[in-house]
Motif scaffolding. Structure first.
Motif, PDB file in Angstrom:
ATOM      1  N   LEU A  75       0.604  -9.495  -9.400  1.00  0.00           N
ATOM      2  CA  LEU A  75       0.054  -9.624  -8.040  1.00  0.00           C
ATOM      3  C   LEU A  75      -1.414  -9.257  -8.007  1.00  0.00           C
ATOM      4  CD1 LEU A  75       0.641  -9.919  -4.931  1.00  0.00           C
ATOM      5  CD2 LEU A  75       0.818  -7.457  -4.943  1.00  0.00           C
ATOM      6  N   TYR A 105      -7.738   4.661  -1.657  1.00  0.00           N
ATOM      7  CA  TYR A 105      -8.151   4.317  -0.292  1.00  0.00           C
ATOM      8  C   TYR A 105      -9.574   4.770  -0.015  1.00  0.00           C
ATOM      9  CZ  TYR A 105      -3.892   2.364   1.535  1.00  0.00           C
ATOM     10  OH  TYR A 105      -2.846   1.542   1.783  1.00  0.00           O
ATOM     11  N   LEU A 156      -0.292   0.652   7.736  1.00  0.00           N
ATOM     12  CA  LEU A 156       0.335   0.809   6.416  1.00  0.00           C
ATOM     13  C   LEU A 156       0.433   2.282   6.040  1.00  0.00           C
ATOM     14  CD1 LEU A 156      -1.314  -2.012   4.302  1.00  0.00           C
ATOM     15  CD2 LEU A 156       1.086  -1.752   4.781  1.00  0.00           C
ATOM     16  N   ASN A 214       3.520   4.708   5.059  1.00  0.00           N
ATOM     17  CA  ASN A 214       3.506   5.468   3.803  1.00  0.00           C
ATOM     18  C   ASN A 214       3.849   6.932   4.034  1.00  0.00           C
ATOM     19  OD1 ASN A 214       2.859   3.340   2.256  1.00  0.00           O
ATOM     20  ND2 ASN A 214       0.744   3.903   1.890  1.00  0.00           N
ATOM     21  N   ILE A 241     -11.014   1.152  -1.511  1.00  0.00           N
ATOM     22  CA  ILE A 241     -10.851   0.193  -0.421  1.00  0.00           C
ATOM     23  C   ILE A 241     -11.904   0.408   0.656  1.00  0.00           C
ATOM     24  CG2 ILE A 241      -9.291  -0.516   1.417  1.00  0.00           C
ATOM     25  CD1 ILE A 241      -6.995  -0.120  -0.419  1.00  0.00           C
ATOM     26  N   TYR A 290       0.215  14.655   2.479  1.00  0.00           N
ATOM     27  CA  TYR A 290       0.942  14.425   1.222  1.00  0.00           C
ATOM     28  C   TYR A 290       1.022  15.719   0.422  1.00  0.00           C
ATOM     29  CZ  TYR A 290       0.628   9.367   1.879  1.00  0.00           C
ATOM     30  OH  TYR A 290       0.753   8.102   2.347  1.00  0.00           O
ATOM     31  N   PHE A 310       7.791   3.696  -3.988  1.00  0.00           N
ATOM     32  CA  PHE A 310       7.551   2.630  -3.007  1.00  0.00           C
ATOM     33  C   PHE A 310       6.148   2.751  -2.429  1.00  0.00           C
ATOM     34  CE2 PHE A 310      10.697  -0.356  -1.441  1.00  0.00           C
ATOM     35  CZ  PHE A 310      11.728  -0.110  -2.318  1.00  0.00           C
ATOM     36  N   VAL A 311       5.745   3.958  -2.090  1.00  0.00           N
ATOM     37  CA  VAL A 311       4.399   4.158  -1.539  1.00  0.00           C
ATOM     38  C   VAL A 311       3.349   3.699  -2.545  1.00  0.00           C
ATOM     39  CG1 VAL A 311       2.758   5.909  -0.808  1.00  0.00           C
ATOM     40  CG2 VAL A 311       5.097   6.010  -0.032  1.00  0.00           C
ATOM     41  N   PHE A 312       3.607   3.979  -3.804  1.00  0.00           N
ATOM     42  CA  PHE A 312       2.710   3.541  -4.875  1.00  0.00           C
ATOM     43  C   PHE A 312       2.565   2.019  -4.864  1.00  0.00           C
ATOM     44  CE2 PHE A 312       1.933   2.717  -9.428  1.00  0.00           C
ATOM     45  CZ  PHE A 312       0.808   3.474  -9.589  1.00  0.00           C
ATOM     46  N   PHE A 313       3.694   1.310  -4.729  1.00  0.00           N
ATOM     47  CA  PHE A 313       3.641  -0.152  -4.705  1.00  0.00           C
ATOM     48  C   PHE A 313       2.942  -0.657  -3.445  1.00  0.00           C
ATOM     49  CE2 PHE A 313       7.410  -0.048  -7.639  1.00  0.00           C
ATOM     50  CZ  PHE A 313       6.681  -0.485  -8.717  1.00  0.00           C
ATOM     51  N   ILE A 314       3.193   0.012  -2.310  1.00  0.00           N
ATOM     52  CA  ILE A 314       2.527  -0.409  -1.074  1.00  0.00           C
ATOM     53  C   ILE A 314       1.022  -0.280  -1.220  1.00  0.00           C
ATOM     54  CG2 ILE A 314       2.183   0.188   1.342  1.00  0.00           C
ATOM     55  CD1 ILE A 314       5.097   0.892   1.502  1.00  0.00           C
ATOM     56  N   MET A 315       0.565   0.784  -1.910  1.00  0.00           N
ATOM     57  CA  MET A 315      -0.872   0.929  -2.130  1.00  0.00           C
ATOM     58  C   MET A 315      -1.409  -0.224  -2.962  1.00  0.00           C
ATOM     59  SD  MET A 315      -1.514   4.922  -2.856  1.00  0.00           S
ATOM     60  CE  MET A 315      -1.179   6.152  -1.637  1.00  0.00           C
ATOM     61  N   ALA A 316      -0.655  -0.633  -4.002  1.00  0.00           N
ATOM     62  CA  ALA A 316      -1.114  -1.745  -4.847  1.00  0.00           C
ATOM     63  C   ALA A 316      -1.218  -3.025  -4.023  1.00  0.00           C
ATOM     64  CB  ALA A 316      -0.155  -1.934  -6.016  1.00  0.00           C
ATOM     65  N   VAL A 317      -0.193  -3.289  -3.186  1.00  0.00           N
ATOM     66  CA  VAL A 317      -0.203  -4.498  -2.360  1.00  0.00           C
ATOM     67  C   VAL A 317      -1.347  -4.438  -1.354  1.00  0.00           C
ATOM     68  CG1 VAL A 317       1.111  -5.796  -0.667  1.00  0.00           C
ATOM     69  CG2 VAL A 317       2.238  -4.913  -2.679  1.00  0.00           C
ATOM     70  N   ALA A 318      -1.603  -3.242  -0.795  1.00  0.00           N
ATOM     71  CA  ALA A 318      -2.686  -3.111   0.179  1.00  0.00           C
ATOM     72  C   ALA A 318      -4.023  -3.386  -0.482  1.00  0.00           C
ATOM     73  CB  ALA A 318      -2.671  -1.711   0.787  1.00  0.00           C
ATOM     74  N   ALA A 319      -4.191  -2.929  -1.716  1.00  0.00           N
ATOM     75  CA  ALA A 319      -5.450  -3.178  -2.410  1.00  0.00           C
ATOM     76  C   ALA A 319      -5.651  -4.673  -2.628  1.00  0.00           C
ATOM     77  CB  ALA A 319      -5.468  -2.436  -3.743  1.00  0.00           C
TER      78      ALA A 319
END
Lengths: 179, 103
Positions: A153, A65, B42, B46, A69, A49, B64-73
């Motif tokens: 969510l 992460y 995931l 990303n 996590i 990144y 989008f990556v930011f949102f994917i991180m939120a959903v993954a959490a």
């Protein structure tokens, strides 16, 4: 250095390390080692990144992460007292088939994606979109509604996790009081 | 001095990482390892999103990556709660044991 620039060297090293650590995640028997290798994989991805000028995402990736996590995973593994001796193993045939299916899938993907254009990435100070200022502007103007939905969510996940974790203890305590 | 890297390399790296995740899901029986392999998949996606976001100089991909991180959490929180429930009932997190649900 052999005609490659520093960025290309960094990309090669980070890619190699990421793939090696990801393989170790799958092939290590001890779940604790697996988690630690996954953390190292995430650090390599955060390095990618940074190479892509997404500084904000690199920091968030490490914090969320590697910091949150993975600690949760480690916590659960320690709680369940898992180690290499208690690790269930699939039948050797199943693992062989899994590897073969993965190889075939890789072959198909590489074959399908090989024709992508040889575009050069814009890098090296030219791109400013990865900074907090620009991302924040986009996030709070264009993506404001999804941002609010994400908060709902997270709240739902919080309540759900607590309810799932709690219900069993209630049943147990009821059984204990009955018996 | 900084030279670009072709987008092909990022596509291949993401494909390899994704497939390592797929193989992990298929080859392991420990439910926590399977979860970790899903996280790996995931992250492969990303990485590709960020690469294309930089290529097209468009911030939407990074959001989008930011949102994917939120959903993954959220997914990890709920999933690990379910796994700890499973462990409490079965004293194991071998996913092959869960097939008794169908009987």
């Amino acid at each position: 250095m052999l005609g490659y620039t520093i960025t290309q060297w960094l990309f090669g090293i980070l890619s190699f390390l990421a793939i090696m650590f990801a393989l170790m995640v799958v092939f290590t028997r001890n779940p604790v080692n697996s988690v630690l290798y996954l953390v190292l994989t995430f650090f390599c991805i955060a390095g990618h990144y940074l190479l892509l000028n997404a500084q904000f995402l690199a920091v968030v990736h490490i914090v969320v992460y590697a910091g949150a996590i993975m600690v949760l995973f480690l916590f659960i593994i320690m709680l369940m007292n898992l180690n290499a001796d208690t690790e269930p193993r699939k039948h050797i045939g199943t693992r062989f088939i899994a590897g073969m299916v993965g190889g075939i899938l890789l072959f198909v993907m590489v074959g399908a994606l090989r024709g992508a254009e040889q575009l050069q990435l814009v890098q090296g100070g030219a791109s400013q979109i990865g900074l907090v200022k620009n991302l924040g502007k986009v996030l709070f103007s264009e993506f404001l509604f999804p941002f609010e939905i994400a908060s709902i969510l997270l709240l739902a996940a919080l309540v759900g996790a607590i309810m799932i974790g709690k219900r069993d203890t209630n049943i147990n305590s009821k059984e204990n009081t009955n018996s | 001095m900084l030279n670009g890297i072709p987008i092909n390399f990022y596509i291949m790296l993401s494909a390899v990482l994704f497939i390592i995740g797929v193989v992990g899901v298929m080859a392991r029986r420990n439910a926590i390892i399977i979860f970790m392999c899903i996280e790996l998949m995931l992250n492969a996606v990303n990485l590709l999103l960020v690469a294309f976001s930089t290529l097209h100089n468009d911030a939407s991909g990074q959001v989008f990556v930011f949102f994917i991180m939120a959903v993954a959490a959220a997914e990890v929180a709920v999933g690990l709660a379910i796994l700890s429930m499973v462990y409490r009932n079965f004293k194991s997190i071998d996913i092959d044991l869960l097939s008794r649900l169908k009987n």
